[in-house]
Design an enzyme around this catalytic site. Structure first.
Site, PDB file in Angstrom:
ATOM      1  N   ASP A   1      34.546 -86.363 -65.867  1.00 49.25           N
ATOM      2  CA  ASP A   1      34.574 -85.081 -64.924  1.00 49.25           C
ATOM      3  C   ASP A   1      33.303 -84.033 -65.144  1.00 49.25           C
ATOM      4  O   ASP A   1      33.012 -83.825 -66.552  1.00 49.25           O
ATOM      5  CB  ASP A   1      36.061 -84.241 -65.550  1.00 49.25           C
ATOM      6  CG  ASP A   1      36.246 -83.133 -64.585  1.00 49.25           C
ATOM      7  OD1 ASP A   1      36.032 -83.233 -63.328  1.00 49.25           O
ATOM      8  OD2 ASP A   1      36.938 -82.141 -65.095  1.00 49.25           O
ATOM      9  N   HIS A   2      32.716 -83.738 -64.163  1.00 52.78           N
ATOM     10  CA  HIS A   2      31.662 -82.937 -64.184  1.00 52.78           C
ATOM     11  C   HIS A   2      30.374 -83.388 -64.976  1.00 52.78           C
ATOM     12  O   HIS A   2      29.738 -82.599 -65.791  1.00 52.78           O
ATOM     13  CB  HIS A   2      32.011 -81.591 -64.479  1.00 52.78           C
ATOM     14  CG  HIS A   2      32.715 -80.836 -63.598  1.00 52.78           C
ATOM     15  ND1 HIS A   2      32.509 -80.352 -62.408  1.00 52.78           N
ATOM     16  CD2 HIS A   2      34.136 -80.617 -63.602  1.00 52.78           C
ATOM     17  CE1 HIS A   2      33.388 -79.926 -61.758  1.00 52.78           C
ATOM     18  NE2 HIS A   2      34.355 -79.907 -62.276  1.00 52.78           N
TER      19      HIS A   2
ATOM     20  N   ASP B   1      27.692 -84.091 -60.959  1.00 54.44           N
ATOM     21  CA  ASP B   1      27.908 -82.695 -60.312  1.00 54.44           C
ATOM     22  C   ASP B   1      26.437 -82.275 -60.184  1.00 54.44           C
ATOM     23  O   ASP B   1      26.079 -81.600 -61.111  1.00 54.44           O
ATOM     24  CB  ASP B   1      28.790 -81.915 -61.313  1.00 54.44           C
ATOM     25  CG  ASP B   1      28.959 -80.666 -60.608  1.00 54.44           C
ATOM     26  OD1 ASP B   1      28.184 -80.316 -59.441  1.00 54.44           O
ATOM     27  OD2 ASP B   1      29.835 -79.750 -60.871  1.00 54.44           O
TER      28      ASP B   1
ATOM     29  N   GLY C   1      40.056 -72.626 -63.263  1.00 53.76           N
ATOM     30  CA  GLY C   1      40.589 -71.745 -64.053  1.00 53.76           C
ATOM     31  C   GLY C   1      42.054 -71.184 -63.573  1.00 53.76           C
ATOM     32  O   GLY C   1      42.301 -71.449 -62.660  1.00 53.76           O
TER      33      GLY C   1
ATOM     34  N   GLY D   1      39.532 -77.486 -58.943  1.00 48.56           N
ATOM     35  CA  GLY D   1      40.078 -76.266 -59.362  1.00 48.56           C
ATOM     36  C   GLY D   1      41.300 -76.094 -58.247  1.00 48.56           C
ATOM     37  O   GLY D   1      41.661 -75.133 -57.706  1.00 48.56           O
TER      38      GLY D   1
ATOM     39  N   SER E   1      44.675 -76.164 -59.511  1.00 54.57           N
ATOM     40  CA  SER E   1      45.879 -75.677 -60.100  1.00 54.57           C
ATOM     41  C   SER E   1      46.618 -74.801 -59.292  1.00 54.57           C
ATOM     42  O   SER E   1      45.885 -73.986 -58.727  1.00 54.57           O
ATOM     43  CB  SER E   1      45.412 -75.251 -61.487  1.00 54.57           C
ATOM     44  OG  SER E   1      45.417 -76.376 -62.232  1.00 54.57           O
TER      45      SER E   1
ATOM     46  N   ASN F   1      42.279 -82.534 -58.613  1.00 54.12           N
ATOM     47  CA  ASN F   1      42.121 -82.102 -60.183  1.00 54.12           C
ATOM     48  C   ASN F   1      42.926 -81.051 -60.742  1.00 54.12           C
ATOM     49  O   ASN F   1      43.032 -80.067 -60.038  1.00 54.12           O
ATOM     50  CB  ASN F   1      40.622 -81.787 -60.281  1.00 54.12           C
ATOM     51  CG  ASN F   1      39.766 -82.877 -60.196  1.00 54.12           C
ATOM     52  OD1 ASN F   1      39.871 -83.904 -59.803  1.00 54.12           O
ATOM     53  ND2 ASN F   1      38.587 -82.714 -60.590  1.00 54.12           N
ATOM     54  N   ILE F   2      43.798 -81.394 -61.768  1.00 55.73           N
ATOM     55  CA  ILE F   2      44.512 -80.244 -62.227  1.00 55.73           C
ATOM     56  C   ILE F   2      44.195 -80.278 -63.776  1.00 55.73           C
ATOM     57  O   ILE F   2      44.576 -81.469 -64.521  1.00 55.73           O
ATOM     58  CB  ILE F   2      46.170 -80.571 -61.884  1.00 55.73           C
ATOM     59  CG1 ILE F   2      46.351 -80.773 -60.241  1.00 55.73           C
ATOM     60  CG2 ILE F   2      47.131 -79.781 -62.625  1.00 55.73           C
ATOM     61  CD1 ILE F   2      47.668 -81.320 -59.841  1.00 55.73           C
ATOM     62  N   ASP F   3      43.942 -79.123 -64.097  1.00 54.61           N
ATOM     63  CA  ASP F   3      43.706 -79.076 -65.806  1.00 54.61           C
ATOM     64  C   ASP F   3      44.506 -77.782 -66.161  1.00 54.61           C
ATOM     65  O   ASP F   3      45.358 -77.745 -66.966  1.00 54.61           O
ATOM     66  CB  ASP F   3      42.036 -79.057 -65.984  1.00 54.61           C
ATOM     67  CG  ASP F   3      41.958 -79.101 -67.366  1.00 54.61           C
ATOM     68  OD1 ASP F   3      42.988 -79.237 -68.332  1.00 54.61           O
ATOM     69  OD2 ASP F   3      40.728 -78.901 -67.997  1.00 54.61           O
TER      70      ASP F   3
HETATM   71  O1  G3H Z   1      36.590 -78.338 -64.456  1.00 55.63           O
HETATM   72  C1  G3H Z   1      36.723 -78.024 -65.609  1.00 55.63           C
HETATM   73  C2  G3H Z   1      37.950 -78.870 -66.380  1.00 55.63           C
HETATM   74  O2  G3H Z   1      38.845 -77.953 -66.395  1.00 55.63           O
HETATM   75  C3  G3H Z   1      37.405 -79.166 -67.697  1.00 55.63           C
HETATM   76  O3  G3H Z   1      37.240 -77.882 -68.530  1.00 55.63           O
HETATM   77  O4  G3H Z   1      35.157 -78.078 -69.353  1.00 55.63           O
HETATM   78  O5  G3H Z   1      36.841 -76.747 -70.487  1.00 55.63           O
HETATM   79  O6  G3H Z   1      36.921 -79.205 -70.709  1.00 55.63           O
HETATM   80  P1  G3H Z   1      36.555 -77.789 -69.848  1.00 55.63           P
HETATM   81  P1  13P Z   2      41.965 -76.231 -62.449  1.00 56.91           P
HETATM   82  O1  13P Z   2      40.967 -75.182 -63.131  1.00 56.91           O
HETATM   83  O2  13P Z   2      42.198 -75.349 -61.057  1.00 56.91           O
HETATM   84  O3  13P Z   2      43.005 -76.872 -63.112  1.00 56.91           O
HETATM   85  O4  13P Z   2      40.580 -77.438 -61.961  1.00 56.91           O
HETATM   86  C1  13P Z   2      40.541 -78.676 -62.825  1.00 56.91           C
HETATM   87  C2  13P Z   2      39.305 -79.257 -62.394  1.00 56.91           C
HETATM   88  O5  13P Z   2      38.707 -79.101 -61.174  1.00 56.91           O
HETATM   89  C3  13P Z   2      38.908 -80.177 -63.352  1.00 56.91           C
HETATM   90  O6  13P Z   2      37.486 -80.719 -62.925  1.00 56.91           O
HETATM   91 ZN    ZN Z   3      36.550 -79.472 -61.814  1.00 58.55          ZN
END
Ligand code: G3H
Ligand code: 13P
Ligand code: ZN
Length: 332
Positions: free
Chosen positions: A95-96, A117, A192, A235, A237, A277-279
């Site tokens: 991711d990224h 990215d 976030g 992003g 969520s 994407n859901i974090d």
């Molecule tokens: O887009 C970012 C993801 O939510 C990952 O977050 O870089 O804090 O692991 P992180």
């Molecule tokens: P959220 O912060 O909305 O969950 O997005 C996560 C994300 O895009 C991970 O790459």
């Molecule tokens: Zn992301």
């Protein structure tokens, strides 16, 4: 770590997944993991809902958990799924990724998919970097996600104060010149739990903040320029109110937390958006449950007694997303 192909680990890249998702008008969920409990929850939730999925690792996750250990945990997930008599397949995805070297390191250690990215670079530099990653990745059968447009908020080490929507005029040229397999776009989502400032929102009858809608007009324009091409939403969520409430009722303080309404994600999932994407939603579910356990049992000190319920809350949230939002349940 010795060089290994994802194919030998029993992983899949995103090609077939996205084709089926596009044809079936649903999206593949991409969940981030940093530790054992998150990994177990993702596997449990996706096996229970019989959903293909993408297991995402950020560079922050690699630093936090040790990149070698994290990769072996992902390999262990393949065995775990088999032991559950399930046929669910997943892609292991960076991711990224922000450099060629980071993407190469992941490809060489068995990732089946990477994101490069380059959205914070100039357009031409984004193309150069993305193309460089695509050439190496495709030699190894690994699929690549690129990004055009900038999301508001924090993208790992890349800080973007304002969102810059993706320009539909650029997407065809970008996809052709880079050879990417999927494209992350900016249409109003952001990373976030505080995706919108209160002043950007309206209020409903109950005084709840209602965010501005996603720019579906831009998405439709993009779809016209690159028909049938897999689109990715970062992003995404929803910042589910039940978890925000659980956090705030148990000693936390999350003010003005606003996410993307689930009905908008459902609409996106039935379009060319093939990966969502859901974090943050997972972070909120786990934190809410941990706070609740501690609030109810201040003497608790066995990590299994709070990480276990947190893991279950995350798995439950994942089943809900796969079934009711992305539509990926039953598609494995
Ligand atoms: O887009 C970012 C993801 O939510 C990952 O977050 O870089 O804090 O692991 P992180
Ligand atoms: P959220 O912060 O909305 O969950 O997005 C996560 C994300 O895009 C991970 O790459
Ligand atoms: Zn992301």
């Amino acid at each position: 770590m010795t060089q290994v192909s994802y194919k030998d680990l029993g992983l899949v890249n995103t090609k077939e997944m996205f084709k089926k998702a596009m044809d079936g008008k649903y999206a593949i969920p991409a969940y981030n993991f940093n530790n054992l409990e998150q990994l177990q929850a993702i596997v449990n939730g996706c096996v229970e809902s019989n959903s293909p999925f993408i297991l995402q690792v950020s560079s922050g996750a690699r630093k936090y958990a040790n990149q070698t250990l994290l990769r072996y945990l992902a390999e262990g997930a393949v065995e775990l799924i088999k032991s559950m008599n399930s046929n669910v397949k997943f892609a292991l995805h960076l991711d990224h990724g922000d450099t060629f070297e980071l993407c190469k390191s992941c490809i060489d250690s068995g990732f089946s998919s990477v994101m490069i990215d380059g959205s914070h670079h100039s357009y031409e530099e984004n193309i150069r970097l993305t193309k460089q990653v695509v050439e190496y990745a495709h030699e190894h059968g690994v699929t690549v996600e690129g990004e055009l447009g900038v999301l508001a908020g924090i993208e790992d080490d890349v800080v973007a104060a304002e969102s810059v929507y993706t320009h539909p005029d650029q997407v065809e040229d970008f996809v052709k010149r880079t050879g990417v397999d999927s494209l992350a776009i900016s249409i109003g989502t952001s990373h976030g739990a505080n995706k919108f400032k209160p002043e950007q929102c309206s209020k409903n009858a109950d005084g709840v903040l209602v965010p501005p809608p996603l720019r579906f007009d831009i998405l439709e324009e993009i779809e016209k320029r690159i028909p049938g091409f897999p689109i990715v939403l970062h992003g995404a969520s929803s910042v589910l109110p039940e978890y925000v409430k659980m956090i705030n009722e148990n000693g936390g303080k999350l003010d003005d937390a606003v996410g993307i309404p689930e009905e908008q994600l459902r609409r996106a999932a039935s379009s060319a958006v093939c990966k969502i994407n859901i974090d943050s939603d997972g972070r909120l579910a786990m934190t809410g449950m941990i706070r609740k356990v501690f609030n109810n049992n201040p003497a608790e000190f066995d990590p299994r007694k709070y990480l276990g319920p947190a893991r279950d809350a995350l798995a439950q949230m994942i089943v809900h997303k796969n079934k009711n939002v992305l539509g990926s349940a039953g598609k494995a």
